[in-house]
Design an enzyme around this catalytic site. Structure first.
Site, PDB file in Angstrom:
ATOM      1  CE  LYS A 113     -19.787  11.081   3.264  1.00  0.00           C
ATOM      2  NZ  LYS A 113     -20.123  10.011   2.270  1.00  0.00           N
ATOM      3  CD  GLU A 140     -18.246  12.164  -6.973  1.00  0.00           C
ATOM      4  OE1 GLU A 140     -18.703  12.336  -5.392  1.00  0.00           O
ATOM      5  OE2 GLU A 140     -18.341  11.484  -7.189  1.00  0.00           O
TER       6      GLU A 140
HETATM    7  P1  0O2 Z   1     -19.126   4.468  -6.794  1.00  0.00           P
HETATM    8  O1  0O2 Z   1     -19.158   5.183  -7.932  1.00  0.00           O
HETATM    9  O2  0O2 Z   1     -19.383   3.407  -6.225  1.00  0.00           O
HETATM   10  O3  0O2 Z   1     -18.100   5.338  -6.082  1.00  0.00           O
HETATM   11  P2  0O2 Z   1     -24.220   9.361  -1.410  1.00  0.00           P
HETATM   12  O4  0O2 Z   1     -22.733   9.353  -0.518  1.00  0.00           O
HETATM   13  O5  0O2 Z   1     -23.684   8.308  -2.352  1.00  0.00           O
HETATM   14  O6  0O2 Z   1     -24.984   8.948  -0.378  1.00  0.00           O
HETATM   15  P3  0O2 Z   1     -23.182  11.721  -2.556  1.00  0.00           P
HETATM   16  O7  0O2 Z   1     -23.884  13.386  -2.126  1.00  0.00           O
HETATM   17  O8  0O2 Z   1     -23.823  11.477  -3.677  1.00  0.00           O
HETATM   18  O9  0O2 Z   1     -24.648  11.054  -1.584  1.00  0.00           O
HETATM   19  O10 0O2 Z   1     -22.455  11.112  -1.971  1.00  0.00           O
HETATM   20  P4  0O2 Z   1     -21.053  11.631  -1.761  1.00  0.00           P
HETATM   21  O11 0O2 Z   1     -20.801  11.790  -0.088  1.00  0.00           O
HETATM   22  O12 0O2 Z   1     -20.050  13.056  -2.344  1.00  0.00           O
HETATM   23  O13 0O2 Z   1     -19.405  10.840  -2.225  1.00  0.00           O
HETATM   24  C1  0O2 Z   1     -19.965  10.611  -3.248  1.00  0.00           C
HETATM   25  C2  0O2 Z   1     -18.928   8.901  -3.677  1.00  0.00           C
HETATM   26  O14 0O2 Z   1     -17.356   9.507  -2.249  1.00  0.00           O
HETATM   27  C3  0O2 Z   1     -19.144   7.026  -3.270  1.00  0.00           C
HETATM   28  O15 0O2 Z   1     -19.625   6.639  -4.648  1.00  0.00           O
HETATM   29  C4  0O2 Z   1     -18.028   6.665  -3.226  1.00  0.00           C
HETATM   30  O16 0O2 Z   1     -17.062   7.212  -4.421  1.00  0.00           O
HETATM   31  C5  0O2 Z   1     -16.957   8.214  -2.300  1.00  0.00           C
HETATM   32  N1  0O2 Z   1     -17.285   7.904  -0.749  1.00  0.00           N
HETATM   33  C6  0O2 Z   1     -18.372   8.277   0.102  1.00  0.00           C
HETATM   34  N2  0O2 Z   1     -17.846   8.324   1.364  1.00  0.00           N
HETATM   35  C7  0O2 Z   1     -17.563   7.382   0.710  1.00  0.00           C
HETATM   36  C8  0O2 Z   1     -17.014   6.735   2.138  1.00  0.00           C
HETATM   37  O17 0O2 Z   1     -17.437   6.563   3.288  1.00  0.00           O
HETATM   38  N3  0O2 Z   1     -15.974   5.151   1.586  1.00  0.00           N
HETATM   39  C9  0O2 Z   1     -15.694   5.123   0.959  1.00  0.00           C
HETATM   40  N4  0O2 Z   1     -14.859   4.267   0.697  1.00  0.00           N
HETATM   41  N5  0O2 Z   1     -15.339   5.952   0.047  1.00  0.00           N
HETATM   42  C10 0O2 Z   1     -16.798   6.667   0.369  1.00  0.00           C
HETATM   43  P5  0O2 Z   1     -20.685   6.064  -4.471  1.00  0.00           P
HETATM   44  O18 0O2 Z   1     -21.533   6.104  -4.174  1.00  0.00           O
HETATM   45  O19 0O2 Z   1     -20.114   4.934  -3.019  1.00  0.00           O
HETATM   46  O20 0O2 Z   1     -20.232   5.331  -5.743  1.00  0.00           O
END
Ligand code: 0O2
Length: 270
Positions: A113, A140
């Site tokens: 990313k 997930e």
């Molecule tokens: P939580 O539960 O607080 O961790 P989104 O990125 O949420 O708009 P999508 O497609 O659901 O949409 O997300 P993706 O890319 O699969 O990522 C989902 C989870 O991956 C996030 O949960 C994070 O836990 C982790 N993640 C994704 N990108 C990053 C990043 O750049 N940095 C960090 N530290 N973690 C990331 P949430 O939603 O943040 O919630």
């Protein structure tokens, strides 16, 4: 939406997280019991908070009646591995299981990313039994190394602190740290075999000691106590040599003696 409704919606997800943690921890234990290196080091899980669910629905324009289909990470499992190579092994284990069906994957190892985030994500279907019958849910699963997890944890806290407006000097530092994490994972992979050998030997020693002590205890109940005292002294002598082969030999010999008394190690609780 009533508070009670949220609780009943989230209840099966809580069950899924608890069941999956037990199942992945069991995989760790099964490897250890069999003197095998476990590709899983640690597992944890969480239910997304209602406020995070609402925030995501608002951000992605998801209507209430599509929540369970479109918010795929209401239940989340995080699997931590020691080495990058273990991530594929864990994904393979998951794809071969009858109780989990992979819906989709996101490979942030191949496609890092912009933030520097690296991890391997799977969305799986998993069925729990509720009082209203079976319920198929999405979960997930994030699979990453300890080093990747360290970076992601720090970055997540900083994202929270700066609420999407991270100063450029912090972003730069995080980007440098992400590069350092990539080198660290590669360095660790290059000594993976040596680390695995060391860990296997240590696990093997602890399993041997456990079985020997069960045999000694069983023999103590069934045979001549003075002879068993001698066996115990011999065990301590062999143990102090720190020689795994001697310990294995002693274990085999003791097993033969124990077999004669039908006192072989069968319980694994030491
Ligand atoms: P939580 O539960 O607080 O961790 P989104 O990125 O949420 O708009 P999508 O497609 O659901 O949409 O997300 P993706 O890319 O699969 O990522 C989902 C989870 O991956 C996030 O949960 C994070 O836990 C982790 N993640 C994704 N990108 C990053 C990043 O750049 N940095 C960090 N530290 N973690 C990331 P949430 O939603 O943040 O919630």
């Amino acid at each position: 939406m009533e508070i009670q409704l949220w609780r009943s919606i989230l209840c099966p997800y809580e069950l899924a997280v608890r069941e999956l943690i037990v199942k992945f921890e069991h995989i760790i234990n099964e490897h250890k019991q069999n003197d095998l290196y476990s590709p899983i080091e640690q597992v944890s899980g969480r239910i997304k908070s209602v406020s995070s669910i609402l925030e995501k629905m608002q951000r992605k324009n998801i209507p209430m009646d599509r929540m369970e289909e479109e918010v795929e990470d209401i239940a989340g499992i995080r699997i931590i591995c020691q080495f990058e190579e273990d991530i594929d092994t864990v994904a393979g284990i998951i794809s071969n299981r009858a109780d989990m069906t992979i819906k989709s994957e996101k490979n942030y190892l191949k496609h890092i990313k912009q933030s520097g985030y690296r991890s391997y994500h799977l969305i799986i279907y998993y069925t729990v039994e509720t009082i209203n019958g079976p319920k198929k849910l999405q979960v997930e699963i994030q699979i990453r190394t300890m080093a990747m997890n360290f970076w992601a944890t720090i970055e997540h806290s900083l994202q929270y602190k700066y609420k999407g407006d991270m100063p450029s000097h912090v972003t730069e530092r995080l980007s440098k740290a992400a590069d350092a994490i990539i080198s660290l994972d590669h360095e660790m992979s290059s000594v993976r075999n040596e680390i695995m050998d060391a860990q296997n030997s240590s696990q093997m020693q602890s399993n041997l000691v456990r079985d020997i002590l069960i045999n000694i205890e069983n023999l103590y109940k069934l045979s001549n106590k003075r002879e068993v005292m001698k066996i115990q002294d011999e065990f301590l002598r062999v143990f102090r040599t720190k020689d795994l082969q001697q310990l294995e030999r002693f274990h085999r010999q003791l097993d033969i003696i124990a077999e004669g008394y039908r006192a072989q190690a069968v319980q694994h609780n030491i």
